[in-house]
Structures are given as structure tokens and as C-alpha cells.
Design a protein around this motif. Structure first.
Motif, PDB file in Angstrom:
ATOM      1  N   ASP A  97       0.834  -1.200   0.000  1.00  0.00           N
ATOM      2  CA  ASP A  97       0.000   0.000   0.000  1.00  0.00           C
ATOM      3  C   ASP A  97       0.871   1.254   0.000  1.00  0.00           C
ATOM      4  O   ASP A  97       0.518   2.269  -0.604  1.00  0.00           O
ATOM      5  N   SER A  98       1.995   1.164   0.718  1.00  0.00           N
ATOM      6  CA  SER A  98       2.921   2.292   0.797  1.00  0.00           C
ATOM      7  C   SER A  98       4.329   1.765   1.045  1.00  0.00           C
ATOM      8  O   SER A  98       4.504   0.826   1.832  1.00  0.00           O
ATOM      9  N   PRO A  99       5.353   2.369   0.426  1.00  0.00           N
ATOM     10  CA  PRO A  99       6.728   1.938   0.719  1.00  0.00           C
ATOM     11  C   PRO A  99       7.133   2.242   2.151  1.00  0.00           C
ATOM     12  O   PRO A  99       8.110   1.685   2.658  1.00  0.00           O
ATOM     13  N   PHE A 100       6.368   3.104   2.818  1.00  0.00           N
ATOM     14  CA  PHE A 100       6.649   3.424   4.215  1.00  0.00           C
ATOM     15  C   PHE A 100       6.163   2.329   5.168  1.00  0.00           C
ATOM     16  O   PHE A 100       6.411   2.391   6.364  1.00  0.00           O
ATOM     17  N   ASP A 101       5.460   1.327   4.617  1.00  0.00           N
ATOM     18  CA  ASP A 101       5.035   0.180   5.429  1.00  0.00           C
ATOM     19  C   ASP A 101       6.165  -0.825   5.617  1.00  0.00           C
ATOM     20  O   ASP A 101       6.046  -1.750   6.425  1.00  0.00           O
ATOM     21  N   ALA A 102       7.251  -0.672   4.840  1.00  0.00           N
ATOM     22  CA  ALA A 102       8.360  -1.631   4.886  1.00  0.00           C
ATOM     23  C   ALA A 102       9.622  -0.947   5.389  1.00  0.00           C
ATOM     24  O   ALA A 102       9.960   0.165   4.967  1.00  0.00           O
ATOM     25  N   GLY A 103      10.329  -1.617   6.301  1.00  0.00           N
ATOM     26  CA  GLY A 103      11.547  -1.034   6.867  1.00  0.00           C
ATOM     27  C   GLY A 103      12.680  -2.026   6.967  1.00  0.00           C
ATOM     28  O   GLY A 103      12.532  -3.206   6.641  1.00  0.00           O
ATOM     29  N   VAL A 104      13.808  -1.533   7.430  1.00  0.00           N
ATOM     30  CA  VAL A 104      15.004  -2.354   7.626  1.00  0.00           C
ATOM     31  C   VAL A 104      15.608  -2.015   8.979  1.00  0.00           C
ATOM     32  O   VAL A 104      15.839  -0.843   9.288  1.00  0.00           O
ATOM     33  N   ILE A 105      15.837  -3.037   9.792  1.00  0.00           N
ATOM     34  CA  ILE A 105      16.592  -2.872  11.033  1.00  0.00           C
ATOM     35  C   ILE A 105      17.714  -3.902  10.977  1.00  0.00           C
ATOM     36  O   ILE A 105      17.473  -5.108  11.097  1.00  0.00           O
ATOM     37  N   TRP A 106      18.933  -3.425  10.764  1.00  0.00           N
ATOM     38  CA  TRP A 106      20.049  -4.320  10.444  1.00  0.00           C
ATOM     39  C   TRP A 106      21.239  -4.022  11.357  1.00  0.00           C
ATOM     40  O   TRP A 106      21.666  -2.881  11.485  1.00  0.00           O
ATOM     41  N   GLY A 107      21.767  -5.047  11.974  1.00  0.00           N
ATOM     42  CA  GLY A 107      22.823  -4.847  12.948  1.00  0.00           C
ATOM     43  C   GLY A 107      24.204  -5.288  12.519  1.00  0.00           C
ATOM     44  O   GLY A 107      24.367  -6.135  11.639  1.00  0.00           O
ATOM     45  N   THR A 108      25.190  -4.700  13.147  1.00  0.00           N
ATOM     46  CA  THR A 108      26.582  -5.120  13.032  1.00  0.00           C
ATOM     47  C   THR A 108      27.305  -4.657  14.279  1.00  0.00           C
ATOM     48  O   THR A 108      26.921  -3.643  14.884  1.00  0.00           O
ATOM     49  N   SER A 109      28.321  -5.377  14.657  1.00  0.00           N
ATOM     50  CA  SER A 109      29.099  -4.988  15.829  1.00  0.00           C
ATOM     51  C   SER A 109      30.280  -4.117  15.438  1.00  0.00           C
ATOM     52  O   SER A 109      30.521  -3.073  16.021  1.00  0.00           O
ATOM     53  N   GLN A 110      31.022  -4.547  14.407  1.00  0.00           N
ATOM     54  CA  GLN A 110      32.248  -3.843  14.024  1.00  0.00           C
ATOM     55  C   GLN A 110      32.088  -2.955  12.793  1.00  0.00           C
ATOM     56  O   GLN A 110      32.950  -2.130  12.507  1.00  0.00           O
ATOM     57  N   GLY A 111      31.011  -3.130  12.045  1.00  0.00           N
ATOM     58  CA  GLY A 111      30.808  -2.309  10.864  1.00  0.00           C
ATOM     59  C   GLY A 111      31.923  -2.490   9.846  1.00  0.00           C
ATOM     60  O   GLY A 111      32.444  -3.580   9.652  1.00  0.00           O
ATOM     61  N   GLY A 112      32.332  -1.380   9.222  1.00  0.00           N
ATOM     62  CA  GLY A 112      33.315  -1.456   8.142  1.00  0.00           C
ATOM     63  C   GLY A 112      34.756  -1.415   8.613  1.00  0.00           C
ATOM     64  O   GLY A 112      35.559  -0.602   8.133  1.00  0.00           O
ATOM     65  N   LEU A 113      35.103  -2.308   9.512  1.00  0.00           N
ATOM     66  CA  LEU A 113      36.465  -2.331  10.048  1.00  0.00           C
ATOM     67  C   LEU A 113      37.500  -2.612   8.961  1.00  0.00           C
ATOM     68  O   LEU A 113      38.610  -2.066   8.985  1.00  0.00           O
ATOM     69  N   ASN A 114      37.142  -3.452   7.982  1.00  0.00           N
ATOM     70  CA  ASN A 114      38.073  -3.734   6.895  1.00  0.00           C
ATOM     71  C   ASN A 114      38.407  -2.464   6.119  1.00  0.00           C
ATOM     72  O   ASN A 114      39.568  -2.217   5.772  1.00  0.00           O
ATOM     73  N   THR A 115      37.396  -1.658   5.853  1.00  0.00           N
ATOM     74  CA  THR A 115      37.617  -0.394   5.154  1.00  0.00           C
ATOM     75  C   THR A 115      38.494   0.535   5.975  1.00  0.00           C
ATOM     76  O   THR A 115      39.420   1.170   5.453  1.00  0.00           O
ATOM     77  N   PHE A 116      38.228   0.623   7.258  1.00  0.00           N
ATOM     78  CA  PHE A 116      39.005   1.494   8.138  1.00  0.00           C
ATOM     79  C   PHE A 116      40.478   1.084   8.127  1.00  0.00           C
ATOM     80  O   PHE A 116      41.364   1.929   7.985  1.00  0.00           O
ATOM     81  N   GLU A 117      40.736  -0.218   8.273  1.00  0.00           N
ATOM     82  CA  GLU A 117      42.117  -0.717   8.242  1.00  0.00           C
ATOM     83  C   GLU A 117      42.802  -0.357   6.928  1.00  0.00           C
ATOM     84  O   GLU A 117      43.926   0.157   6.911  1.00  0.00           O
ATOM     85  N   LYS A 118      42.136  -0.668   5.832  1.00  0.00           N
ATOM     86  CA  LYS A 118      42.718  -0.464   4.506  1.00  0.00           C
ATOM     87  C   LYS A 118      43.025   1.009   4.255  1.00  0.00           C
ATOM     88  O   LYS A 118      44.121   1.375   3.797  1.00  0.00           O
ATOM     89  N   GLU A 119      42.073   1.889   4.556  1.00  0.00           N
ATOM     90  CA  GLU A 119      42.251   3.309   4.291  1.00  0.00           C
ATOM     91  C   GLU A 119      43.353   3.919   5.158  1.00  0.00           C
ATOM     92  O   GLU A 119      44.163   4.730   4.675  1.00  0.00           O
TER      93      GLU A 119
END
Length: 417
Positions: A97-119
Motif C-alpha cells: 500500500d505504501s513503501p513506508f510500510d516496509a523497513g530495515v533494522i540491520w545490525g553489526t558490531s564492528q561495521g566497516g572495520l576492513n575499510t578502516f584498516e585499509k584506508e
């Protein structure tokens, strides 16, 4: 407020046991270990030189070029698992009925640690022209998997990323459950992803003495409840679960795997990294989740235990479970699938939720492998499924996750009737 029923209509998973739900479940039932020597970098400098890496992961199978270019590995894992869950559910956001009826709740503990290390490494080592990639910040943010999943599917409702260390995915599932139950959303894609097999992560957990050092036998290293356990095995991957309001799922003819009937979070308020020795927070977390479900521990057929294979944590959790039944024998069986997948940190609750759900739909309890000599400190009233899977009718399953900082999160799944 009238509570809505919340059902599960889609699943997606990837771990060291496989790159989809089917292979993960089959290998878990068969007691396969995903642990092996680390190949992502030279681990000789660390006391722990093995982990549970993904085998054959190819993001291009489900992600386009821009998604891969602009995302850290943890986000790629999340997008990959979400794609399977969306296909499995048959959900089309454009038909809501509406795209606002659908959501995302997504978890991570460390996030983009690989990116942080590399950069950081490239910035420091490039003396002639030190610079950061324009995507550095967006790629390493812990909320970016949640954001990119919503962008991919046009989900314009509730969207954020909880963080509670290794309890993160269960926290995400609980929040999704509550928002749908309260009528704030019709559909939420939830779960978690983690890409923690990096030098900083392995090195940091090694310094904490949290990891097993059985380098000569990686597949035997994760041994929850065993007297000779010496730490956990790092794992990686993601798992996605589509939670949906029952009437909405029924109306669109969705298949239903199971129902979420209760969830709770508590804090140990005890120590930065150690669990409460008597499992005080864990006990109340399970108790509150079961009370919301209108159940007691005697109604529970299976617990997917947090049990990471650490000396303190496994005992405190089992003490908490035993306390729920006052030390009396029940019909309950428990196991730790971390013995096979390794510990996925912030994604652990999501993959273990899927194993709990599959235990209900298939009537099979996956085993705890490598547990040969049960620690005598484990309460004797508990039945732990060791070495081989067990066929059993499972109507109610409870999944536990506990994290550094004293975070506890439990979710109760029930056979859909």
C-alpha cells in the motif's frame, strides 16, 4: 494497544557453512565445521591463526558494480543475504500500500572495520600523496548496510542499525518484532552482518585472550561446554529474516515459517567483557522473553545457546537456563551452532535465529560438535545435543545472544498454527 501477530516469511544466510540457507542448514545438521587456516592475511604474528571464513563468496552474483564499489565487505554480506530473503519471501515492495510500510533494522558490531584498516594503512604508507577514498566514511559506517538494503528495495519505513556487541542481531530482531506488533510497520527486513576476519579484529581479540589457539586443529577448536574449551573461533557472514504482520502475510499468500512470540533485552551491569558469573542478566532476559510469549521454560523444546566456547560464558549461561527450571528436568534440549559457524559477533543472533526457525520447521536440533568431555560445572539437569543432530518435534525455540558491555538479548520463536 492491540498487538499484531508477527510471522517469518523469508530467510537468507551465508556463513562458513555455505552461501545460502539450504547449505547452511544441511551442513549444520551434519555437524560440519567451517573453521580453517586464515587466508585473508598472514596471521603468523598472532597466537590464533585460523577462523571460519566464507568459501567462494562472489558478491557479483547478487550485487551490481556500484554496490560493490561503494560498500564494505560487511555491507556486501548483508546485501547478499537480504537478496535471498527477499526472493524467498516473494515480497514486492512496489505492491505494498505504501513503501513506508516496509523497513530495515540491520545490525553489526564492528561495521566497516576492513575499510578502516585499509584506508588508514594506505594513507600512512603513501608518503608522496596521502589521501583518503571519498567512500571511506560511508563504507565504514555501521548503519550503511541498513541504508543500502533499504535503497536496493525501496523500503522507506523504519530504518536504523542497533549496536549491542554480540547481542546486536537479536536486538535488531526484537526491535523489528516490536514495531510490527505495535502497528508501526507491516514488513521489516532484519538481521545482521559481520566481516571481522581482519588483522585488527583477530589481533584485538587475541590480545583479550578470547580466541582459541588450537592452530593445529582448527575444526576441533570451537567446543562449547567442553572442559578443554579455550576460547571462541571467529566467524563471518550474514543472515536476513523477513518479519511480517500476520494479516498482511496472509493476504498476499506468503508462506510462513514460524512466529515470533516474545523477546527481551537486559544488562548484566557487571563487567566490560565477562558475563555475570551466575547468569543473572541472562536469566531475567530469558524469563522476560518467555513471559511476553505467555510461556515458561517447560514449554521450550530447544535453546540455541549463545555458548561461544569460552570458559566463563558457557557456564554462566547454563546456570541461568537451569535456574529457570529450578534445576528440574524438562523436555528442553540445547546446542551451540557456533561450534560449526564460529562466532559471527553482531551477526550471530541472525544466523542462530535461522537455525532455531529451521529446527521448528524440520523437527531437527543441530548438534554441538567437538564437545567430548562435558565441563562438570555445567548443571546436570540440562540436556545438550552433542556430536550428532537430534530428531525432535520442536514447537518452541529460544535463541540467546550476549555481548561485551553486559548486553543480553533473547528471542522466542513458535511453530505457526
Amino acid at each position: 494497544m492491540n498487538s499484531k501477530r508477527v510471522v517469518i516469511t523469508g530467510l537468507g544466510a551465508l556463513s562458513a557453512l555455505g552461501l545460502d540457507v539450504r547449505s547452511n542448514w544441511e551442513n549444520a545438521k551434519n555437524g560440519k565445521s567451517g573453521a580453517s587456516a586464515i587466508t585473508y592475511f598472514n596471521a603468523e604474528k598472532f597466537k590464533t591463526q585460523f577462523a571460519a571464513e566464507l568459501d567462494g563468496f562472489d558478491p557479483s552474483l547478487k550485487l551490481d558494480r556500484n554496490e560493490m564499489k561503494r560498500s564494505d565487505l560487511y555491507t556486501q554480506y548483508g546485501l547478499y543475504a537480504a537478496s535471498e530473503a527477499m526472493e524467498d519471501s516473494g515480497l514486492e515492495v512496489s505492491k505494498l500500500d505504501s513503501p513506508f510500510d516496509a523497513g530495515v533494522i540491520w545490525g553489526t558490531s564492528q561495521g566497516g572495520l576492513n575499510t578502516f584498516e585499509k584506508e588508514m594503512r594506505e594513507f600512512v604508507e603513501n608518503d608522496s600523496n596521502p589521501r583518503f577514498n571519498p567512500f571511506f566514511i560511508p563504507k565504514f559506517l555501521g548503519n550503511m548496510a541498513s541504508g543500502m538494503i533499504s535503497m536496493k528495495y525501496g523500503m522507506m519505513g523504519i530504518n536504523y542499525a542497533p549496536v549491542s556487541a554480540c547481542a546486536t542481531s537479536n536486538s535488531a530482531i526484537m526491535d523489528a518484532f516490536n514495531y510490527i506488533k505495535w502497528g508501526k510497520a507491516k514488513v521489516i527486513l532484519t538481521g545482521g552482518s559481520e566481516a571481522p576476519i581482519s588483522e585488527a579484529s583477530i589481533g584485538g581479540f587475541s590480545a583479550l585472550k578470547a580466541l582459541s589457539t588450537r592452530n593445529e586443529a582448527p575444526q576441533k577448536a570451537s567446543r562449547p561446554f567442553d572442559i578443554e574449551r579455550d576460547g571462541f573461533v571467529m566467524g563471518e557472514g550474514a543472515a536476513a529474516i523477513i518479519l511480517e504482520e500476520y494479516e498482511h502475510a496472509k493476504k498476499r499468500g506468503a508462506k510462513i515459517y514460524a512466529e515470533v512470540v516474545g523477546a527481551a533485552m537486559t544488562a548484566d551491569a557487571y563487567h566490560m567483557t565477562a558475563t555475570h558469573p551466575e547468569g543473572l542478566g541472562a536469566f531475567h532476559c530469558m524469563k522476560f522473553a518467555l513471559e511476553e510469549a505467555g510461556l515458561t521454560i517447560k514449554d521450550v523444546d530447544y535453546i540455541n545457546a549463545h555458548a561461544t566456547s569460552t570458559p566463563l560464558g558457557d557456564v554462566s549461561e547454563t546456570k541461568a537456563i537451569s535456574k529457570l527450571s529450578n534445576g528440574e528436568k524438562t523436555n528442553l534440549h540445547l546446542s551451540s551452532t557456533k561450534s560449526m559457524t564460529g562466532h559471527l559477533l553482531g551477526a550471530a543472533g541472525a544466523i542462530e535465529a535461522i537455525f532455531s526457525i529451521k529446527a521448528i520447521t524440520d523437527g531437527v536440533i543441530p548438534p554441538t560438535i567437538n564437545t567430548e568431555n562435558l565441563d562438570p560445572a555445567i548443571p546436570s539437569d540440562l540436556e545438550i545435543v552433542c556430536q550428532q543432530a537430534m530428531e525432535k518435534k520442536v514447537k518452541v525455540a529460544l535463541s540467546n545472544t550476549f555481548g561485551f558491555g553486559g548486553h543480553n538479548a533473547s528471542v522466542v520463536f513458535k511453530e505457526f498454527i
